[in-house]
Design a protein around this motif. Sequence first.
Motif, PDB file in Angstrom:
ATOM      1  N   GLN A 106       0.845  -1.207   0.000  1.00  0.00           N
ATOM      2  CA  GLN A 106       0.000   0.000   0.000  1.00  0.00           C
ATOM      3  C   GLN A 106       0.877   1.253   0.000  1.00  0.00           C
ATOM      4  OE1 GLN A 106      -3.578  -0.242   2.888  1.00  0.00           O
ATOM      5  NE2 GLN A 106      -2.270  -1.917   3.547  1.00  0.00           N
ATOM      6  N   ILE A 107       1.914   1.239   0.822  1.00  0.00           N
ATOM      7  CA  ILE A 107       2.804   2.412   0.921  1.00  0.00           C
ATOM      8  C   ILE A 107       3.505   2.642  -0.419  1.00  0.00           C
ATOM      9  CG2 ILE A 107       4.865   3.349   2.069  1.00  0.00           C
ATOM     10  CD1 ILE A 107       4.012   1.627   4.547  1.00  0.00           C
ATOM     11  N   ARG A 108       4.010   1.559  -0.998  1.00  0.00           N
ATOM     12  CA  ARG A 108       4.733   1.669  -2.276  1.00  0.00           C
ATOM     13  C   ARG A 108       3.812   2.158  -3.379  1.00  0.00           C
ATOM     14  NH1 ARG A 108       6.016  -3.180  -2.454  1.00  0.00           N
ATOM     15  NH2 ARG A 108       7.969  -3.082  -1.298  1.00  0.00           N
ATOM     16  N   ALA A 109       2.585   1.622  -3.414  1.00  0.00           N
ATOM     17  CA  ALA A 109       1.627   1.997  -4.469  1.00  0.00           C
ATOM     18  C   ALA A 109       1.327   3.493  -4.405  1.00  0.00           C
ATOM     19  CB  ALA A 109       0.339   1.186  -4.305  1.00  0.00           C
ATOM     20  N   VAL A 110       1.136   4.004  -3.205  1.00  0.00           N
ATOM     21  CA  VAL A 110       0.801   5.425  -3.039  1.00  0.00           C
ATOM     22  C   VAL A 110       2.019   6.297  -3.347  1.00  0.00           C
ATOM     23  CG1 VAL A 110       0.243   7.157  -1.285  1.00  0.00           C
ATOM     24  CG2 VAL A 110      -1.069   5.031  -1.395  1.00  0.00           C
ATOM     25  N   ALA A 111       3.156   5.932  -2.778  1.00  0.00           N
ATOM     26  CA  ALA A 111       4.333   6.805  -2.885  1.00  0.00           C
ATOM     27  C   ALA A 111       4.852   6.894  -4.313  1.00  0.00           C
ATOM     28  CB  ALA A 111       5.434   6.299  -1.951  1.00  0.00           C
ATOM     29  N   THR A 112       4.792   5.782  -5.063  1.00  0.00           N
ATOM     30  CA  THR A 112       5.394   5.792  -6.398  1.00  0.00           C
ATOM     31  C   THR A 112       4.481   6.412  -7.443  1.00  0.00           C
ATOM     32  OG1 THR A 112       4.596   3.539  -6.754  1.00  0.00           O
ATOM     33  CG2 THR A 112       6.876   3.792  -5.986  1.00  0.00           C
ATOM     34  N   ASP A 113       3.187   6.438  -7.191  1.00  0.00           N
ATOM     35  CA  ASP A 113       2.265   7.027  -8.174  1.00  0.00           C
ATOM     36  C   ASP A 113       1.813   8.421  -7.734  1.00  0.00           C
ATOM     37  OD1 ASP A 113       0.267   7.439 -10.176  1.00  0.00           O
ATOM     38  OD2 ASP A 113      -1.230   6.776  -8.725  1.00  0.00           O
ATOM     39  N   ILE A 114       1.226   8.495  -6.549  1.00  0.00           N
ATOM     40  CA  ILE A 114       0.607   9.755  -6.096  1.00  0.00           C
ATOM     41  C   ILE A 114       1.676  10.692  -5.540  1.00  0.00           C
ATOM     42  CG2 ILE A 114      -1.041  10.714  -4.421  1.00  0.00           C
ATOM     43  CD1 ILE A 114      -2.625   8.034  -4.755  1.00  0.00           C
ATOM     44  N   GLY A 115       2.617  10.111  -4.785  1.00  0.00           N
ATOM     45  CA  GLY A 115       3.645  10.928  -4.131  1.00  0.00           C
ATOM     46  C   GLY A 115       3.114  11.464  -2.820  1.00  0.00           C
ATOM     47  N   VAL A 116       3.936  11.484  -1.791  1.00  0.00           N
ATOM     48  CA  VAL A 116       3.486  12.002  -0.501  1.00  0.00           C
ATOM     49  C   VAL A 116       4.462  13.072  -0.008  1.00  0.00           C
ATOM     50  CG1 VAL A 116       2.270   9.894   0.142  1.00  0.00           C
ATOM     51  CG2 VAL A 116       4.608  10.180   0.879  1.00  0.00           C
ATOM     52  N   ALA A 117       3.888  14.094   0.636  1.00  0.00           N
ATOM     53  CA  ALA A 117       4.707  15.191   1.151  1.00  0.00           C
ATOM     54  C   ALA A 117       5.038  14.986   2.626  1.00  0.00           C
ATOM     55  CB  ALA A 117       3.983  16.517   0.945  1.00  0.00           C
ATOM     56  N   ALA A 118       4.298  14.104   3.298  1.00  0.00           N
ATOM     57  CA  ALA A 118       4.590  13.739   4.695  1.00  0.00           C
ATOM     58  C   ALA A 118       3.865  12.433   4.981  1.00  0.00           C
ATOM     59  CB  ALA A 118       4.120  14.823   5.667  1.00  0.00           C
ATOM     60  N   ALA A 119       4.393  11.683   5.957  1.00  0.00           N
ATOM     61  CA  ALA A 119       3.743  10.432   6.355  1.00  0.00           C
ATOM     62  C   ALA A 119       3.724  10.358   7.868  1.00  0.00           C
ATOM     63  CB  ALA A 119       4.490   9.234   5.768  1.00  0.00           C
ATOM     64  N   LYS A 120       2.770   9.562   8.388  1.00  0.00           N
ATOM     65  CA  LYS A 120       2.749   9.327   9.838  1.00  0.00           C
ATOM     66  C   LYS A 120       2.384   7.882  10.096  1.00  0.00           C
ATOM     67  CE  LYS A 120      -0.592   9.462  12.450  1.00  0.00           C
ATOM     68  NZ  LYS A 120      -1.611   9.677  13.479  1.00  0.00           N
ATOM     69  N   THR A 121       2.844   7.350  11.219  1.00  0.00           N
ATOM     70  CA  THR A 121       2.437   6.009  11.623  1.00  0.00           C
ATOM     71  C   THR A 121       1.604   6.101  12.894  1.00  0.00           C
ATOM     72  OG1 THR A 121       4.414   5.597  12.974  1.00  0.00           O
ATOM     73  CG2 THR A 121       4.527   4.940  10.662  1.00  0.00           C
ATOM     74  N   GLY A 122       0.646   5.150  13.002  1.00  0.00           N
ATOM     75  CA  GLY A 122      -0.145   4.997  14.224  1.00  0.00           C
ATOM     76  C   GLY A 122       0.026   3.571  14.712  1.00  0.00           C
ATOM     77  N   MET A 123      -1.096   2.843  14.834  1.00  0.00           N
ATOM     78  CA  MET A 123      -1.043   1.447  15.284  1.00  0.00           C
ATOM     79  C   MET A 123      -0.283   0.594  14.263  1.00  0.00           C
ATOM     80  SD  MET A 123      -4.283  -1.084  15.821  1.00  0.00           S
ATOM     81  CE  MET A 123      -4.044  -2.802  16.280  1.00  0.00           C
ATOM     82  N   LEU A 124       0.756  -0.113  14.729  1.00  0.00           N
ATOM     83  CA  LEU A 124       1.536  -0.946  13.807  1.00  0.00           C
ATOM     84  C   LEU A 124       1.446  -2.437  14.150  1.00  0.00           C
ATOM     85  CD1 LEU A 124       4.611   1.430  13.343  1.00  0.00           C
ATOM     86  CD2 LEU A 124       2.820   0.934  11.682  1.00  0.00           C
ATOM     87  N   ALA A 125       0.885  -2.747  15.280  1.00  0.00           N
ATOM     88  CA  ALA A 125       0.469  -4.114  15.662  1.00  0.00           C
ATOM     89  C   ALA A 125       1.580  -5.121  15.929  1.00  0.00           C
ATOM     90  CB  ALA A 125      -0.524  -4.693  14.631  1.00  0.00           C
ATOM     91  N   SER A 126       2.589  -5.227  15.058  1.00  0.00           N
ATOM     92  CA  SER A 126       3.545  -6.344  15.211  1.00  0.00           C
ATOM     93  C   SER A 126       4.944  -5.975  14.723  1.00  0.00           C
ATOM     94  CB  SER A 126       3.062  -7.542  14.392  1.00  0.00           C
ATOM     95  OG  SER A 126       3.231  -7.284  13.012  1.00  0.00           O
ATOM     96  N   THR A 127       5.896  -6.778  15.148  1.00  0.00           N
ATOM     97  CA  THR A 127       7.280  -6.619  14.682  1.00  0.00           C
ATOM     98  C   THR A 127       7.361  -6.748  13.164  1.00  0.00           C
ATOM     99  OG1 THR A 127       8.157  -7.545  16.729  1.00  0.00           O
ATOM    100  CG2 THR A 127       9.604  -7.651  14.811  1.00  0.00           C
TER     101      THR A 127
END
Length: 280
Positions: free
Chosen positions: A69-90
């Motif tokens: 999901q991250i790769r799909a968004v970043a390589t096509d749409i491009g992001v100016a900032a990102a944030k993380t919240g719940m990450l659940a697991s190692t």
Amino acid sequence: MTAPPPAGPPVALTIAGSDSGGGAGLQADLRTFTTCGVHGCVAVTAVTVQNSLGVTGFVAIPPSTVADQIRAVATDIGVAAAKTGMLASTAIICAVAGVCDEVGIGASVPLVVDPVAASLHGDPLLADDALDALRSELLPRATLVTPNLDEVRLLVGLDVSSRADQYTAAKELHALGSQWVLVKGGHLRADPQERNPQCLDLLYDGSDFTAFTSPRSATPHTHGSGDTLSAAIACALARGSTMPEAVGYGKRYIEQAVAHAYPLGAGVGPVSPFWRLPPP
Ligand code: PLP
């Protein structure tokens, strides 16, 4: 690398869990992004079963799907900032760290890490064995980390009971590798001597401290407050603000969101984005 900036509104990406009650998680992030004039993209990490009384369970998304999901968004749409919240697991933390390196998140693209470990009811949102990965894989890539005092204790083992402790905590957290640290003091018990009790949030970049104070609110409805603050900070970073400006922007946003918090269900209601909207 992420795609070139689009001509429309700035774009921010949240890497976070879903809250079925709509108060926290990616739902809080997206409504904050929208009311800050930022287009929100999402990499879902987990789906929680949740209402105003707490979290009764969650299913984690496969780590490779989170990364995709991250790769799909970043390589096509491009992001100016990102944030993380719940990450659940190692495994999810490691997948996020790997793809962030691939697309420049945490390097040319600012990354805000909200080190979510549990809900305000105490329900776990991160596996106990994932704290090591949070420390070693994510914090060194973070532009900013925004722990509350419970998360400070989990990350550096320090029980903050005074403002002086907040300064020590900021230094110990900074040593884990993020560029900036924001130690949120909202959970510090009010000093009974204080006439107008204030919360202190302390920003530190390894050399200078900036103190942000705000009035302590009496509302019990604070669900989603950490997510909302970190999302608003990410929006300001997406617009090119400096870190102290972005934290000031986030603080102003969350103060209003807490002031307009509303009851929902039988438990704890959410902070509100509606203060930013004209009356219906
Ligand atoms: N649920 C999800 C999916 C979250 O991401 C978070 C916080 O980030 C929470 C619940 C907990 O929010 P709170 O601590 O405000 O209850």
